[in-house]
Each structure stands twice: as structure tokens, then as C-alpha cells.
Design a protein around this motif. Structure first.
Motif, PDB file in Angstrom:
ATOM      1  N   GLU A   1       3.091  15.346  11.611  1.00  0.00           N
ATOM      2  CA  GLU A   1       2.377  14.267  10.936  1.00  0.00           C
ATOM      3  C   GLU A   1       0.888  14.314  11.264  1.00  0.00           C
ATOM      4  OE1 GLU A   1       3.762   9.907   9.668  1.00  0.00           O
ATOM      5  OE2 GLU A   1       3.758  10.280  11.822  1.00  0.00           O
ATOM      6  N   GLU A   2       0.565  14.605  12.509  1.00  0.00           N
ATOM      7  CA  GLU A   2      -0.841  14.709  12.892  1.00  0.00           C
ATOM      8  C   GLU A   2      -1.533  15.839  12.139  1.00  0.00           C
ATOM      9  OE1 GLU A   2      -1.555  14.933  17.068  1.00  0.00           O
ATOM     10  OE2 GLU A   2      -0.300  13.199  17.542  1.00  0.00           O
ATOM     11  N   VAL A   3      -0.821  16.962  11.996  1.00  0.00           N
ATOM     12  CA  VAL A   3      -1.400  18.093  11.263  1.00  0.00           C
ATOM     13  C   VAL A   3      -1.684  17.684   9.822  1.00  0.00           C
ATOM     14  CG1 VAL A   3      -0.892  20.374  10.303  1.00  0.00           C
ATOM     15  CG2 VAL A   3      -0.391  19.892  12.706  1.00  0.00           C
ATOM     16  N   GLN A   4      -0.722  17.025   9.181  1.00  0.00           N
ATOM     17  CA  GLN A   4      -0.917  16.601   7.797  1.00  0.00           C
ATOM     18  C   GLN A   4      -2.067  15.594   7.695  1.00  0.00           C
ATOM     19  OE1 GLN A   4       1.601  13.990   4.701  1.00  0.00           O
ATOM     20  NE2 GLN A   4       2.669  15.868   5.296  1.00  0.00           N
ATOM     21  N   TYR A   5      -2.102  14.659   8.636  1.00  0.00           N
ATOM     22  CA  TYR A   5      -3.173  13.664   8.645  1.00  0.00           C
ATOM     23  C   TYR A   5      -4.538  14.339   8.812  1.00  0.00           C
ATOM     24  CZ  TYR A   5      -5.861   9.515  10.044  1.00  0.00           C
ATOM     25  OH  TYR A   5      -6.803   8.517  10.131  1.00  0.00           O
ATOM     26  N   ASN A   6      -4.627  15.227   9.802  1.00  0.00           N
ATOM     27  CA  ASN A   6      -5.906  15.877  10.094  1.00  0.00           C
ATOM     28  C   ASN A   6      -6.352  16.793   8.962  1.00  0.00           C
ATOM     29  OD1 ASN A   6      -6.215  14.620  12.591  1.00  0.00           O
ATOM     30  ND2 ASN A   6      -5.050  16.182  13.669  1.00  0.00           N
ATOM     31  N   GLU A   7      -5.383  17.434   8.292  1.00  0.00           N
ATOM     32  CA  GLU A   7      -5.749  18.276   7.153  1.00  0.00           C
ATOM     33  C   GLU A   7      -6.344  17.440   6.030  1.00  0.00           C
ATOM     34  OE1 GLU A   7      -2.156  20.322   6.173  1.00  0.00           O
ATOM     35  OE2 GLU A   7      -2.485  21.945   7.642  1.00  0.00           O
ATOM     36  N   GLN A   8      -5.746  16.268   5.768  1.00  0.00           N
ATOM     37  CA  GLN A   8      -6.291  15.378   4.739  1.00  0.00           C
ATOM     38  C   GLN A   8      -7.661  14.848   5.143  1.00  0.00           C
ATOM     39  OE1 GLN A   8      -3.826  12.265   3.165  1.00  0.00           O
ATOM     40  NE2 GLN A   8      -1.967  13.534   3.193  1.00  0.00           N
ATOM     41  N   LEU A   9      -7.777  14.463   6.419  1.00  0.00           N
ATOM     42  CA  LEU A   9      -9.058  13.941   6.901  1.00  0.00           C
ATOM     43  C   LEU A   9     -10.133  15.025   6.823  1.00  0.00           C
ATOM     44  CD1 LEU A   9     -10.781  11.766   8.240  1.00  0.00           C
ATOM     45  CD2 LEU A   9      -9.900  12.515  10.467  1.00  0.00           C
TER      46      LEU A   9
ATOM     47  N   PHE B   1       0.835  -1.202   0.000  1.00  0.00           N
ATOM     48  CA  PHE B   1       0.000   0.000   0.000  1.00  0.00           C
ATOM     49  C   PHE B   1       0.871   1.254   0.000  1.00  0.00           C
ATOM     50  CE2 PHE B   1      -3.562  -2.663   1.777  1.00  0.00           C
ATOM     51  CZ  PHE B   1      -4.476  -2.378   0.778  1.00  0.00           C
ATOM     52  N   ARG B   2       1.926   1.198   0.781  1.00  0.00           N
ATOM     53  CA  ARG B   2       2.800   2.360   0.910  1.00  0.00           C
ATOM     54  C   ARG B   2       3.561   2.634  -0.390  1.00  0.00           C
ATOM     55  NH1 ARG B   2       3.946   7.113   3.452  1.00  0.00           N
ATOM     56  NH2 ARG B   2       6.078   7.641   2.953  1.00  0.00           N
ATOM     57  N   GLU B   3       4.103   1.569  -0.965  1.00  0.00           N
ATOM     58  CA  GLU B   3       4.962   1.736  -2.135  1.00  0.00           C
ATOM     59  C   GLU B   3       4.174   1.996  -3.417  1.00  0.00           C
ATOM     60  OE1 GLU B   3       7.062  -1.922  -2.003  1.00  0.00           O
ATOM     61  OE2 GLU B   3       8.156  -1.410  -0.159  1.00  0.00           O
ATOM     62  N   LYS B   4       3.016   1.318  -3.567  1.00  0.00           N
ATOM     63  CA  LYS B   4       2.275   1.420  -4.825  1.00  0.00           C
ATOM     64  C   LYS B   4       1.212   2.514  -4.826  1.00  0.00           C
ATOM     65  CE  LYS B   4       2.927  -3.519  -5.773  1.00  0.00           C
ATOM     66  NZ  LYS B   4       2.267  -4.837  -5.959  1.00  0.00           N
ATOM     67  N   ARG B   5       0.633   2.782  -3.648  1.00  0.00           N
ATOM     68  CA  ARG B   5      -0.471   3.734  -3.589  1.00  0.00           C
ATOM     69  C   ARG B   5      -0.187   4.934  -2.695  1.00  0.00           C
ATOM     70  NH1 ARG B   5      -3.681   4.617  -6.597  1.00  0.00           N
ATOM     71  NH2 ARG B   5      -5.547   4.801  -5.290  1.00  0.00           N
ATOM     72  N   GLY B   6       0.954   4.883  -1.995  1.00  0.00           N
ATOM     73  CA  GLY B   6       1.294   6.000  -1.101  1.00  0.00           C
ATOM     74  C   GLY B   6       0.429   6.054   0.144  1.00  0.00           C
ATOM     75  N   ILE B   7      -0.233   4.934   0.473  1.00  0.00           N
ATOM     76  CA  ILE B   7      -1.171   4.882   1.606  1.00  0.00           C
ATOM     77  C   ILE B   7      -0.485   4.272   2.815  1.00  0.00           C
ATOM     78  CG2 ILE B   7      -3.341   3.887   2.446  1.00  0.00           C
ATOM     79  CD1 ILE B   7      -4.324   3.889  -0.441  1.00  0.00           C
ATOM     80  N   VAL B   8      -0.677   4.894   3.960  1.00  0.00           N
ATOM     81  CA  VAL B   8      -0.113   4.383   5.209  1.00  0.00           C
ATOM     82  C   VAL B   8      -1.252   3.955   6.129  1.00  0.00           C
ATOM     83  CG1 VAL B   8       1.191   4.977   7.278  1.00  0.00           C
ATOM     84  CG2 VAL B   8       1.963   5.805   5.055  1.00  0.00           C
ATOM     85  N   TYR B   9      -1.276   2.667   6.461  1.00  0.00           N
ATOM     86  CA  TYR B   9      -2.285   2.161   7.396  1.00  0.00           C
ATOM     87  C   TYR B   9      -1.730   2.006   8.814  1.00  0.00           C
ATOM     88  CZ  TYR B   9      -5.754   1.221   3.781  1.00  0.00           C
ATOM     89  OH  TYR B   9      -6.694   1.368   2.779  1.00  0.00           O
ATOM     90  N   PHE B  10      -0.425   1.817   8.910  1.00  0.00           N
ATOM     91  CA  PHE B  10       0.216   1.729  10.227  1.00  0.00           C
ATOM     92  C   PHE B  10       1.341   2.762  10.244  1.00  0.00           C
ATOM     93  CE2 PHE B  10      -1.784  -2.365   9.667  1.00  0.00           C
ATOM     94  CZ  PHE B  10      -2.383  -2.570  10.901  1.00  0.00           C
TER      95      PHE B  10
ATOM     96  N   THR C   1      -8.431   7.277   3.482  1.00  0.00           N
ATOM     97  CA  THR C   1      -7.098   6.674   3.411  1.00  0.00           C
ATOM     98  C   THR C   1      -6.061   7.783   3.478  1.00  0.00           C
ATOM     99  OG1 THR C   1      -7.251   6.709   0.979  1.00  0.00           O
ATOM    100  CG2 THR C   1      -7.786   4.643   2.097  1.00  0.00           C
ATOM    101  N   TYR C   2      -5.056   7.549   4.284  1.00  0.00           N
ATOM    102  CA  TYR C   2      -4.014   8.548   4.524  1.00  0.00           C
ATOM    103  C   TYR C   2      -2.869   8.349   3.548  1.00  0.00           C
ATOM    104  CZ  TYR C   2      -0.227  10.956   6.996  1.00  0.00           C
ATOM    105  OH  TYR C   2       0.830  11.772   7.320  1.00  0.00           O
ATOM    106  N   LYS C   3      -2.594   9.403   2.770  1.00  0.00           N
ATOM    107  CA  LYS C   3      -1.496   9.367   1.809  1.00  0.00           C
ATOM    108  C   LYS C   3      -0.513  10.488   2.144  1.00  0.00           C
ATOM    109  CE  LYS C   3      -4.351   7.479  -1.911  1.00  0.00           C
ATOM    110  NZ  LYS C   3      -4.788   7.627  -3.325  1.00  0.00           N
ATOM    111  N   PRO C   4       0.494  10.177   2.914  1.00  0.00           N
ATOM    112  CA  PRO C   4       1.449  11.230   3.330  1.00  0.00           C
ATOM    113  C   PRO C   4       2.129  11.891   2.131  1.00  0.00           C
ATOM    114  CG  PRO C   4       1.794   9.186   4.553  1.00  0.00           C
ATOM    115  CD  PRO C   4       0.858   8.863   3.446  1.00  0.00           C
ATOM    116  N   ASN C   5       2.257  13.202   2.225  1.00  0.00           N
ATOM    117  CA  ASN C   5       3.027  13.960   1.231  1.00  0.00           C
ATOM    118  C   ASN C   5       4.478  13.996   1.708  1.00  0.00           C
ATOM    119  OD1 ASN C   5       4.262  15.899  -0.377  1.00  0.00           O
ATOM    120  ND2 ASN C   5       2.409  17.142  -0.547  1.00  0.00           N
ATOM    121  N   ASP C   6       5.249  13.024   1.277  1.00  0.00           N
ATOM    122  CA  ASP C   6       6.612  12.874   1.801  1.00  0.00           C
ATOM    123  C   ASP C   6       7.504  14.063   1.473  1.00  0.00           C
ATOM    124  OD1 ASP C   6       5.854  10.495   2.833  1.00  0.00           O
ATOM    125  OD2 ASP C   6       6.798   9.253   1.297  1.00  0.00           O
TER     126      ASP C   6
END
Length: 647
Positions: free
Chosen positions: A495-503, A324-333, A570-575
Motif C-alpha cells: 500500500e505504501e508503494v502504491q501511495y508513494n507512486e501516486q504521490l 469519499f471512498r465510495e463515490k470518488r475512490g479517495i481514501v483519507y484514513f 488525494t490518494y485513490k487506491p487502485n483496488d
């Protein structure tokens, strides 16, 4: 409400601070008893509900209380009407749905991976097994009325809604409420839950939905991509057995949502149990089958070599979470496996360990000035002459006075007076007294100076300065050691700020008008729109508002809906952005690090100089004290010897 006393069957309870409230009532602390809480209802209870609570208190046992916040006492008002009940207080526990969100898991269950979710699912099945064995049916199962602690142990709350059977009277106390998305199809098809007998079989459907949500990170088994032209909501899907992850349907109308875990990653046995639970009604798998399957699945868990929080079953070809992380940029854990700490903030101890602060411990001086080998100095010869002159003069005055008194008796009183006056005015005696006074003064002065020296030695003023400097250094070292912690904390906050902004952006995209919400038709939705509540994100503002027609029960429905919507996020971090912002934080902290290094070095040097100064001064004081001790002792001996001499 605080301070109000309510009566129980066993004792009285003084109501304390409110802990929470829901559609039915509020939960309060109990003064002088931290082990229990009291739930008070908003509305007057029916006779049947009051009888049900009393019966629940009677049948409570350790097995039930292990998994449920079971009523241990009922409480009544002054008229004897049942107004609530007492239950054990749950501490350090959170609602089960907090496990569905990656950020909630990171904050509340740090370092817990997928294997922990399997562990919780197993405990959930064990809880259902125990409660069913006690003759109970939970009925109103949902992710909000189950609490979980840090060890994955579960406790049901809102137990007053359980279905309870009184065997002696062959009577049911029914569970007449339920959340549609956890309700089996045979009950959803009914117009009402009134007087409906639920069974362990209906409960197992609800349990299977919760287990599915745990294993699929919040996804609902009947929510997916609609491949048909029909309008299929969750309730419709449940009624028609449209299991979105089904492998039995050749032409499915629902497919799994995008970016969700594939069912192939489960064991074949678990997959089979889900199909049996969701695609048939009469005989769903019992709780012991679930416990066995989940125990086996837990044993199959293996840790990913690339991420410490990634656990997955051995039969999977690759780690699904890494995929998920490598192909879709999604982080579940969410962990830091892909974010390496800057080496400049590592090995902090290698710098500060070179600055060891020595505590200065001074042996106190007793103040004793007695010195061996000393004796009083020889009294000069002149004082012997003064003493003899005085003695002869006294004798002459005495003879003269006696002669006068013998010749003229009436002059005896005048003669005695003349004797004492003459004695006091003798010049040699005055000289002796002045010498004694001088010696005593010399002794007192020396003793005072000696005491001041000892005081300075025992409590040198520089020691306070030294201690202040060492305390300052310790604070600087502590701040230096905490730099990596500060960096980690600020990284987490970023990270929480980025997560919450996406959510937040995701929730804003979910308009109320585009979703079916139980008991919310177009009229109620319009009321919400008129008050600025237009999407899932706006729901968070509901507790601050008072909207006419939207009471506590409706508000809870909306909050539940918002929680359901969150499960599709789904959380997709902007690395790239994250790394840039993280670098800015690092530069700031690294600047603080360099400043602290300079301050520590400078302060440490000042401490060493002060320490050397203290030791040097103490050595000098020791010599002065030793020399002055002899002087004081000599003055003491000389003063005392002269006192005895003139007596």
C-alpha cells in the motif's frame, strides 16, 4: 564538533552527535545528559539577540515549558560570546504536518481517526492560550515548528523567534520572521516585520489556519479553485480575505478544492469562528472560544459503523470518509476495513496448539553406590593357609637369624638383611599381595564403569539432540505464528508503494515554473532547472546536491513549498491492481504455511520418537546402575576386608 565543550550559565556542556540542522543553526546531543540538547547558531549573534536569549532563560517557568522547548540556559564560547542555548530534548515527537498525510498518519499514528485531529486541534488552542497568558506571542507560526507526540500533546520549537515583552523596561524583542501562508493580512501588507509589534490577535489568525489544516486534512483555507480571471495566489487571497470555504460571499472568487471536506460537516460554532478569523481583522475569536468550540465538536464525534477509523460529527447525514471512498475512490484514513484477510491465515493457533513440546527434566543420580544388606564375602580357606605359612616362615627365619647373630655377633647385620630378603621372597605372601591387588583392581574397574554409567544417565547424549529438535520446532512454530503478521506487513508495504507512486506522479506534475514560490523568481528557478530540479518531486533530491546560490534557508523554503503541494494530493487506491498483487503475496505466504505445517508435523514426530527413546534408555540405565551399584559396593567391601585380613 563532537567533543567540543561550551560554557553555560549553570554548567559546561560537551557537544555530542548532530540531531538536525536548519537555516539558523544545528541542534546537538549533550554528552552525559539525555534530557537536553544544544542549539548552536551558524552566524554571530547580535547583542540584542543575545540579551533576548538571556531574558528568556530568566522568565522560563513550568507553564511555558509545558508547551515550548524553552531556553533553559545560554551557551558561550571561550570569549564569552553567546553562540546558542540549551533546551529540553523532545523524543518520540514528529512535526505537526505529519498529521496532514494519510500515509504518515497510518505509519506514525495507527488507528487514529478524525477525532484525534480534533483532539490535537483542541490541544493547539490550549497551547496558544497558555503561552499568551505568559505574555508571549509566537509570531512565526507554521506547521514545521510544532512537534506532536503519540498522545496528541504539542510542543513549540524555534522559540528564540517568539516575541517577548520586557514589562519593566517596556521593551519588545520582536519576531521578525514568518511564513506568508500563516501570516495575517495586516502583517502581510507590510514591507518588513522589523520592529513590528505582534499581538495575540495576529497569532490567532495563524492558529486558525493550523486548526483549519488539521480539520481539513492539510488543506489551506486560502487555497482553492479560482473562478475569476485574476491571478490569485495564497498571499493575495489572505490579504483580500478570499476564504475559499466562505459561506458569506455570494460571488466568491475562490471555491474549495475538489475532493475536500465540506465546511458543513463542522459545527456551526466552529464554522463561525473560521469565518470571523479569516474575514475580519480587528477582533478575531480568542483562544478560549476555540477551546470551547473544539471541546463541543469532540463530543459530537461518532464512529462509523463500516470503518473503525471513521469518526464524524453526529449532525452529518452520512460518514463523509465513506462517501469519499465510495463515490470518488479517495481514501483519507487508511485502514484495512475494505481489505479482508484470507481465512486461510486466520486461526493460526488452532494448528500449532496441537504441538506442545514437553521439556524433559531428568532427576540426577547422586552416584552413591552404597547398598544396604551387603557384607564382605568369606575369604577362601587357601588364603588362611597362605597367611599361616607366611607367619611360620617368618618365625623360622627370625629364629635362625637370631641364632646366627648370637653365635657370631659380627654377622648380625647380614642376618637382619637376610631376614627381610627372605620375608619378601616368601611365595605365600606374594600370593596374598597379588590377591589384594586383584581385588583393588576389580573394585577400581567396577567403580569406573559405574561412574561412566551414572554420567551417561545424568547427561544422555540424546538429550542434546532432543533439545535441538525442540528448539527447531519452537522456531518453526514462531515462524508459523508470524505468517499473518508477515502478510499484514507486506500488505502495508504494498500500500505504501502504491501511495508513494501516486504521490510521486502528482509531485512530478507540479512544475516549479507553474507555481509561485516565496523568494524564488525566474532567475533562481532557472538555476534549479539547470541542476535538474524542475518539479516538486525533484525537491527531495536537494539535500544531496550543492547548488550555488541555494543555501539552507532557500532549501527550507523549497521543502516547505513541497509540503504545501503535498496537501493537495488525494490518494485513490487502485483496488483491482492492489488485490491482484496482494493475492500474489498470499500465494507465496500460503506456500510457506504449507511447508511449515509439513516440517512441524515431521519434526514433532521425530521429537516424540526421541523422547520415547530417551525414557526407555533411562529406564534400562537405572536397572544397570542399581545392579552395578551392588557389585561396586561388594567389591569395595571385599577389597577392604582382604586388606584388613593380610595386615
Amino acid at each position: 564538533m563532537t567533543g567540543r565543550t561550551v560554557k553555560g550559565l549553570h554548567c559546561d556542556y560537551m557537544i555530542g552527535r548532530e540531531l538536525g540542522r536548519g537555516g539558523e543553526g544545528q541542534v546537538f546531543e549533550v554528552h552525559h545528559n539525555d534530557a537536553v540538547v544544544v542549539k548552536l547558531y551558524n552566524e554571530e549573534l547580535s547583542t540584542e539577540k543575545a540579551e533576548k536569549l538571556k531574558y528568556m532563560v530568566e522568565i522560563g517557568n513550568d507553564d511555558i515549558r509545558a508547551y515550548a522547548a524553552w531556553p533553559s540556559d545560554i551557551v558561550t564560547d571561550l570569549k564569552g560570546n553567546t553562540i546558542g542555548f540549551v533546551m529540553r530534548k523532545l523524543v518520540n515527537s514528529v512535526p505537526l504536518h505529519m498529521l496532514f498525510s494519510p500515509m504518515d498518519r497510518k505509519k506514525l499514528f495507527p488507528a487514529r481517526g478524525y477525532n484525534f485531529l480534533v483532539h490535537v486541534a483542541r490541544n493547539l488552542a490550549a497551547a496558544f492560550y497558555t503561552l499568551h497568558n505568559a505574555g508571549l506571542v509566537i509570531g512565526d507560526v507554521n506547521e514545521g515548528n510544532i512537534l506532536i507526540d503519540k498522545n496528541g500533546m504539542l510542543t513549540f520549537i524555534d522559540c528564540d523567534s517568539f516575541q517577548v515583552y520586557v514589562k519593566e523596561e517596556k521593551k519588545y524583542y520582536y519576531c521578525e520572521v514568518g511564513v506568508p501562508r500563516y501570516t495575517p493580512p495586516e502583517l502581510l501588507e507590510m514591507t518588513s516585520f522589523e520592529n513590528v509589534v505582534r499581538t495575540a490577535n495576529t497569532d490567532v489568525f495563524s492558529m486558525a489556519v493550523l486548526i483549519f489544516q488539521l480539520l481539513f486534512l492539510g488543506r489551506h483555507p486560502f487555497a482553492g479553485r479560482n473562478t475569476s480571471s485574476d491571478d490569485i495566489d495564497e498571499e493575495t487571497a489572505i490579504k483580500k480575505h478570499y476564504f475559499a470555504y466562505s459561506q458569506n460571499n455570494e460571488a466568491p472568487k475562490l471555491l474549495p478544492p475538489a475532493d475536500s471536506l465540506e465546511i458543513k460537516h463542522l459545527s456551526p460554532l466552529l464554522s463561525q469562528l473560521f469565518h470571523q478569523s479569516f474575514e475580519q481583522r480587528s477582533r478575531r475569536p480568542i483562544t478560549t472560544e476555540w477551546i470551547k468550540a473544539l471541546d463541543q465538536f469532540q463530543k459530537e464525534m461518532t464512529r462509523c459503523a463500516n470503518a473503525k477509523m471513521h469518526f464524524y460529527p453526529k449532525h452529518s447525514e452520512t460518514c463523509p470518509w465513506c462517501s469519499f471512498r465510495e463515490k470518488r475512490g479517495i481514501v483519507y484514513f487508511i485502514d484495512d476495513s475494505y481489505l479482508k484477510s484470507n481465512p486461510l491465515l486466520e486461526n493460526i493457533d488452532s494448528f500449532v496448539n496441537g504441538f506442545q513440546v514437553e521439556e524433559i527434566t531428568l532427576k540426577p543420580h547422586s552416584g552413591n553406590y552404597l547398598t544396604t544388606g551387603l557384607s564382605a564375602a568369606t575369604i577362601p580357606q587357601q588364603f588362611y593357609l597362605y597367611k599361616n605359612y607366611t607367619r611360620y616362615a617368618k618365625l623360622a627365619i627370625l629364629l635362625l637369624t637370631t641364632g646366627i647373630a648370637f653365635i657370631t655377633p659380627w654377622l648380625i647385620i647380614a642376618g637382619v638383611a637376610a631376614y627381610f630378603v627372605a620375608n619378601a621372597l616368601l611365595p605365600w605372601k606374594n600370593k596374598l599381595n597379588r590377591q589384594l591387588q586383584k581385588r583393588e583392581t576389580d573394585y577400581t574397574t567396577l567403580k569406573s564403569r559405574y561412574a561412566a554409567l551414572v554420567k551417561t544417565y545424568n547427561a544422555p547424549p540424546e538429550l542434546n539432540v532432543y533439545n535441538q529438535l525442540t528448539q527447531k520446532l519452537e522456531n518453526q512454530i514462531k515462524a508459523f505464528r508470524e505468517l499473518p503478521v508477515e502478510f499484514k506487513e507486506r500488505k502495508k508495504q504494498l500500500e505504501e508503494v502504491q501511495y508513494n507512486e501516486q504521490l510521486e506522479a502528482f509531485l512530478k506534475s507540479c512544475s516549479l515554473r507553474d507555481h509561485n514560490i516565496a523568494s524564488f523568481g525566474s532567475a533562481r528557478k532557472q538555476i534549479l532547472f539547470n541542476n535538474g530540479i524542475r518539479n516538486a518531486a525533484d525537491i527531495s533530491r536537494l539535500p544531496e546536491l550543492r547548488i550555488q546560490g541555494i543555501g539552507p534557508k532557500n532549501m527550507q523554503v523549497l521543502l516547505n513549498w513541497q509540503r504545501q503541494v503535498c496537501a493537495d494530493f488525494t490518494y485513490k487506491p487502485n483496488d483491482t491492481l492492489f488485490s491482484k498483487q496482494l493475492h500474489t503475496i498470499f500465494l507465496e505466504i500460503n506456500g510457506n504455511k504449507q511447508n511449515l505445517e509439513n516440517e512441524i508435523r515431521s519434526n514433532y514426530q521425530a521429537i516424540q520418537q526421541m523422547k520415547n527413546h530417551i525414557y526407555t534408555k533411562q529406564a534400562a540405565l537405572e536397572k544397570q546402575i542399581a545392579a552395578m551399584a551392588a557389585q561396586v559396593h561388594q567389591a569395595s567391601l571385599d577389597s577392604e576386608a582382604f586388606r584388613r585380613f593380610i595386615q
